[in-house]
Design a protein around this motif. Structure first.
Motif: not given
Length: 329
Positions: A304-324
């Motif tokens: 997407s041409g953007v810097e990684m931030d908390y929201n992006a990391l959180f979204a991917q974390a929840q796809t693996i572990n929805p309880t995060i």
């Protein structure tokens, strides 16, 4: 008639990897990947112009093979720009596993390493095998090769020995290259070993007292079933031969471990991202899941041409572990 450009490309491709044994690229593997049982013979015949089968079918499969190679290469090049965790990181747990295997090796005894999945046990085992390649053997036990016959054949292949003959033939060949040689067997996913296989391994750890040959070290790595199995009465003879049981749980992952895994998040201004990965490492998704979430987030942001931030990391974390983030990690 053969496509000469395609044939020349195949010849260059195989030649490119002829001195790189770790790549796994050779005539045999290319042929097998194209769906030919006698892979090396088919590819060799095609390159020499003596192939008697349907050349058009072979070349269609070869073109598909190269399309997949190109796609994988493109994906690898994308990931190369992402500051990913190293292949092996000296986490506190990994170092404990490494030390336990060393103990089994030096004492020629049985060590059990048990714990949660995805926290670095296998990485440490493979690292030990790479540091001591000529005196250690690594084998992953599976539901298929956990029985005696299959295990003997799988271990023979790992040791570079013939895998034919009776069980006695197989065991004798293995013992000739194992007992009295100051070596260690590292068996991963050891909970899949059947009782008869464990009995045989126990005898190898004992050595051959009649011949005066010391036994091999044995490191059994797996989930808590490894220890619970050995607590049953029929494993009594194993229990008094163990010199150590190392227990590794995900809640023992430290913040220093997470700093080693994700150095980019250990800097000022990334406290939220760091805490997210710390919590994920200590949750059921463990280190493996946290690493996947980090890589997926970094790759998505790069696309997407953007810097990684908390929201992006959180979204991917929840796809693996929805309880995060739900207070249940």
């Amino acid at each position: 008639m053969a496509n000469e450009q395609l044939r020349e490309r195949l010849a260059r491709y195989i030649d490119q990897y002829k001195d790189d044994k770790e790549s796994g690229v050779n005539m045999g593997t290319v042929g097998l990947a194209m769906g030919y049982k006698s892979g090396a013979a088919v590819v060799s015949a095609y390159l020499s112009g003596t192939y008697k089968g349907r050349v058009d079918t072979l070349e269609a499969r070869l073109e598909e093979y190269f399309r997949n190679v190109e796609a994988r290469t493109e994906q690898d090049s994308k990931l190369a720009d992402i500051p990913m965790p190293k292949e092996y990181v000296k986490l506190s747990i990994s170092e404990r596993v490494f030390t336990s295997i060393r103990l089994a090796h030096m004492r020629g005894s049985i060590v059990a390493v048990v714990g949660d999945s995805g926290i670095g046990k296998t990485k440490a085992a493979l690292e030990y095998n790479s540091v001591y390649p000529s005196s250690s053997y690594y084998l992953e036990a599976t539901p298929v090769n956990g029985n005696l016959r299959s295990f003997l054949r799988a271990l023979s292949a790992e040791m570079g020995l013939p895998d034919g003959g009776s069980n006695l033939d197989l065991e004798n060949r293995i013992k000739e290259h194992l007992l009295g040689m100051n070596k260690v067997l590292i068996i991963d996913e050891a909970q899949n070993l059947k009782f008869t296989t464990m009995e045989m391994l126990k005898s190898w750890s004992d050595g051959d007292q009649r011949k005066g040959l010391k036994g091999a070290g044995l490191a059994l790595i797996g989930n808590p079933d490894v220890e619970s199995q050995m607590q049953s009465p029929k494993y009594d003879r194993h229990r008094n031969r163990r010199v150590h049981v190392e227990k590794c749980w995900r809640n023992s992952i430290t913040k220093d471990d997470v700093r080693l895994l994700f150095p980019a998040l250990a800097k000022e201004g990334h406290e939220k991202e760091f805490d997210l990965m710390y919590g994920m490492c200590r949750s059921w998704s463990a280190v493996r899941g946290a690493v996947y979430a980090y890589i997926n987030a970094a790759d998505s942001c790069r696309e997407s041409g953007v810097e990684m931030d908390y929201n992006a990391l959180f979204a991917q974390a929840q796809t693996i572990n929805p309880t995060i983030g739900a207070g249940r990690i």
